[in-house]
Enzyme design. Structure first.
Site, mmCIF file in Angstrom:
data_model
loop_
_atom_site.group_PDB
_atom_site.id
_atom_site.type_symbol
_atom_site.label_atom_id
_atom_site.label_comp_id
_atom_site.label_asym_id
_atom_site.label_seq_id
_atom_site.Cartn_x
_atom_site.Cartn_y
_atom_site.Cartn_z
ATOM 1 C CE LYS A 1 1.485 8.586 0.686
ATOM 2 N NZ LYS A 1 0.334 8.598 -0.255
ATOM 3 N NE ARG B 1 -1.059 3.092 3.566
ATOM 4 C CZ ARG B 1 -0.151 3.386 2.637
ATOM 5 N NH1 ARG B 1 1.118 3.454 2.954
ATOM 6 N NH2 ARG B 1 -0.532 3.609 1.410
ATOM 7 N NE ARG C 1 1.070 5.507 -8.258
ATOM 8 C CZ ARG C 1 0.911 5.617 -6.940
ATOM 9 N NH1 ARG C 1 1.655 6.472 -6.251
ATOM 10 N NH2 ARG C 1 0.004 4.901 -6.321
ATOM 11 N NE ARG D 1 1.348 1.282 -6.531
ATOM 12 C CZ ARG D 1 1.375 2.062 -5.465
ATOM 13 N NH1 ARG D 1 2.302 3.009 -5.367
ATOM 14 N NH2 ARG D 1 0.504 1.910 -4.502
ATOM 15 N NE ARG E 1 -3.834 2.266 -3.112
ATOM 16 C CZ ARG E 1 -3.377 2.783 -4.250
ATOM 17 N NH1 ARG E 1 -3.946 2.490 -5.403
ATOM 18 N NH2 ARG E 1 -2.351 3.598 -4.232
HETATM 19 P P1 ADP Z 1 0.387 5.064 -2.186
HETATM 20 O O1 ADP Z 1 1.679 5.554 -2.790
HETATM 21 O O2 ADP Z 1 -0.662 4.921 -3.239
HETATM 22 O O3 ADP Z 1 -0.071 5.860 -1.017
HETATM 23 P P2 ADP Z 1 1.902 2.874 -1.068
HETATM 24 O O4 ADP Z 1 2.859 2.556 -2.167
HETATM 25 O O5 ADP Z 1 2.381 3.699 0.045
HETATM 26 O O6 ADP Z 1 0.608 3.544 -1.713
HETATM 27 O O7 ADP Z 1 1.306 1.525 -0.461
HETATM 28 C C1 ADP Z 1 0.874 0.468 -1.274
HETATM 29 C C2 ADP Z 1 0.285 -0.643 -0.413
HETATM 30 O O8 ADP Z 1 1.297 -1.173 0.462
HETATM 31 C C3 ADP Z 1 -0.836 -0.221 0.540
HETATM 32 O O9 ADP Z 1 -2.108 -0.197 -0.109
HETATM 33 C C4 ADP Z 1 -0.756 -1.325 1.612
HETATM 34 O O10 ADP Z 1 -1.280 -2.540 1.139
HETATM 35 C C5 ADP Z 1 0.753 -1.503 1.742
HETATM 36 N N1 ADP Z 1 1.337 -0.596 2.753
HETATM 37 C C6 ADP Z 1 2.252 0.387 2.514
HETATM 38 N N2 ADP Z 1 2.615 1.003 3.655
HETATM 39 C C7 ADP Z 1 1.914 0.406 4.646
HETATM 40 C C8 ADP Z 1 1.835 0.597 6.060
HETATM 41 N N3 ADP Z 1 2.572 1.532 6.683
HETATM 42 N N4 ADP Z 1 1.003 -0.210 6.768
HETATM 43 C C9 ADP Z 1 0.273 -1.161 6.161
HETATM 44 N N5 ADP Z 1 0.285 -1.392 4.839
HETATM 45 C C10 ADP Z 1 1.097 -0.626 4.082
HETATM 46 P P1 ADP Z 2 1.689 9.055 -3.578
HETATM 47 O O1 ADP Z 2 3.087 8.589 -3.221
HETATM 48 O O2 ADP Z 2 1.111 9.996 -2.586
HETATM 49 O O3 ADP Z 2 0.767 7.919 -3.895
HETATM 50 P P2 ADP Z 2 2.913 9.947 -6.099
HETATM 51 O O4 ADP Z 2 4.029 10.850 -5.727
HETATM 52 O O5 ADP Z 2 3.236 8.576 -6.547
HETATM 53 O O6 ADP Z 2 1.806 9.919 -4.914
HETATM 54 O O7 ADP Z 2 2.057 10.691 -7.233
HETATM 55 C C1 ADP Z 2 0.948 10.057 -7.870
HETATM 56 C C2 ADP Z 2 1.019 10.372 -9.377
HETATM 57 O O8 ADP Z 2 0.793 11.770 -9.591
HETATM 58 C C3 ADP Z 2 2.367 10.077 -10.012
HETATM 59 O O9 ADP Z 2 2.127 9.627 -11.328
HETATM 60 C C4 ADP Z 2 3.096 11.432 -10.007
HETATM 61 O O10 ADP Z 2 4.002 11.537 -11.089
HETATM 62 C C5 ADP Z 2 1.945 12.425 -10.146
HETATM 63 N N1 ADP Z 2 2.123 13.650 -9.336
HETATM 64 C C6 ADP Z 2 2.699 13.763 -8.125
HETATM 65 N N2 ADP Z 2 2.608 15.031 -7.646
HETATM 66 C C7 ADP Z 2 1.957 15.735 -8.609
HETATM 67 C C8 ADP Z 2 1.542 17.111 -8.708
HETATM 68 N N3 ADP Z 2 1.762 17.981 -7.699
HETATM 69 N N4 ADP Z 2 0.884 17.481 -9.817
HETATM 70 C C9 ADP Z 2 0.606 16.580 -10.805
HETATM 71 N N5 ADP Z 2 0.971 15.280 -10.763
HETATM 72 C C10 ADP Z 2 1.634 14.855 -9.678
#
Ligand code: ADP
Ligand code: ADP
Ligand code: ZN
Length: 224
Positions: A16, A92, A131, A164, A175
């Site tokens: 994302k 979410r 990551r 992270r 998660r």
């Molecule tokens: P990821 O990129 O792995 O999907 P995020 O960076 O979006 O994770 O979120 C990290 C953490 O921040 C979540 O595990 C949660 O604790 C909190 N968080 C982020 N967005 C939301 C939301 N919309 N509602 C509740 N908690 C959130």
């Molecule tokens: P999210 O926001 O959904 O948690 P991220 O964009 O942070 O996901 O991506 C998670 C990890 O995977 C990061 O280290 C990113 O560089 C890598 N990544 C993202 N998209 C791809 C893809 N299509 N193929 C391989 N690696 C990816």
């Protein structure tokens, strides 16, 4: 160009943040990531809000809606979000989706497209374990798939890269579990509005981006 009010949904690690960043840079709209917003708050260790948030964010539990909704509402009121935005990590919960919808309606806006990135669990694990994030500008890297030119250093700003706290296997499982509990309600909500685009997040990042762009053209959200 119409307003580009976008949402990107998907499990942790689906890509994302990576896609939202590509879209934000190309179409000059802000990338609004609630996760990044929370991690910013956590940097100020002494603040009361940081103390409240830490236990949720580091354990991978959801931050209470009341806090999230207030922060997102304020962020969407900024000038830079008036002609478009991409929301990443929000909504979410179904509750958050409904609130967002209500507050957009009140100001005469709506969401044009919800991109739903799916990903398989083995891919999620590998992506999150590798990551690395910039401490300074939140840019995303992967030790194997998108490594920085110099190990541990951000290409964009020279900032330090870190892993992270919640990108550890046990927390990742939690998660994903929470994500699975919530996603169906959210998907049902946007499906009814007929603005949902499902894409496989397992694909290469460049291929995902091409599919997003072709849908933006097809739905007349951007021109050719
Ligand atoms: P990821 O990129 O792995 O999907 P995020 O960076 O979006 O994770 O979120 C990290 C953490 O921040 C979540 O595990 C949660 O604790 C909190 N968080 C982020 N967005 C939301 C939301 N919309 N509602 C509740 N908690 C959130
Ligand atoms: P999210 O926001 O959904 O948690 P991220 O964009 O942070 O996901 O991506 C998670 C990890 O995977 C990061 O280290 C990113 O560089 C890598 N990544 C993202 N998209 C791809 C893809 N299509 N193929 C391989 N690696 C990816
Ligand atoms: Zn950086």
């Amino acid at each position: 160009m119409n307003h580009l009010n976008l949402i990107i949904l998907g499990p942790p690690g689906a890509g994302k943040g990576t896609q939202a960043d590509l879209i934000a840079r190309k179409y000059k709209i802000p990338h609004i990531s609630t996760g990044d917003m929370f991690r910013e708050v956590l940097k100020d260790e002494g603040s009361e809000l940081a103390r409240d948030l830490r236990e949720y964010v580091e354990k991978g539990e959801l931050v209470p809606d009341e806090i999230v909704l207030k922060m997102v509402k304020m962020r969407l009121e900024h000038d830079d979000a008036q002609s478009g935005f991409i929301l990443d990590g929000f909504p979410r919960t179904l509750e958050q989706a409904k609130h967002l919808d209500d507050s957009l309606i009140q100001i005469g806006k709506n969401i044009n497209l919800v991109i739903y990135l799916e990903a398989s669990f083995n891919i999620i694990l590998e992506r999150l374990a590798g990551r690395r994030v910039c401490l300074h500008c939140s840019a995303n890297y992967h030790i194997k798939y998108s490594s920085p030119k110099e190990e541990g250093v951000c290409d964009r700003c020279g900032g330090e890269l870190y892993q992270r706290e919640d990108d550890k296997e046990a927390t990742i499982r939690r998660r994903v579990e929470i994500y699975l509990e919530q996603i169906e309600g959210i998907i049902g909500f946007y499906n009814q509005k007929e603005c949902l685009l499902k894409i496989s997040g397992d694909l290469d990042a460049g291929d995902v981006f091409k599919l997003v762009e072709s849908q933006l053209v097809k739905s007349n959200i951007i021109g050719n």
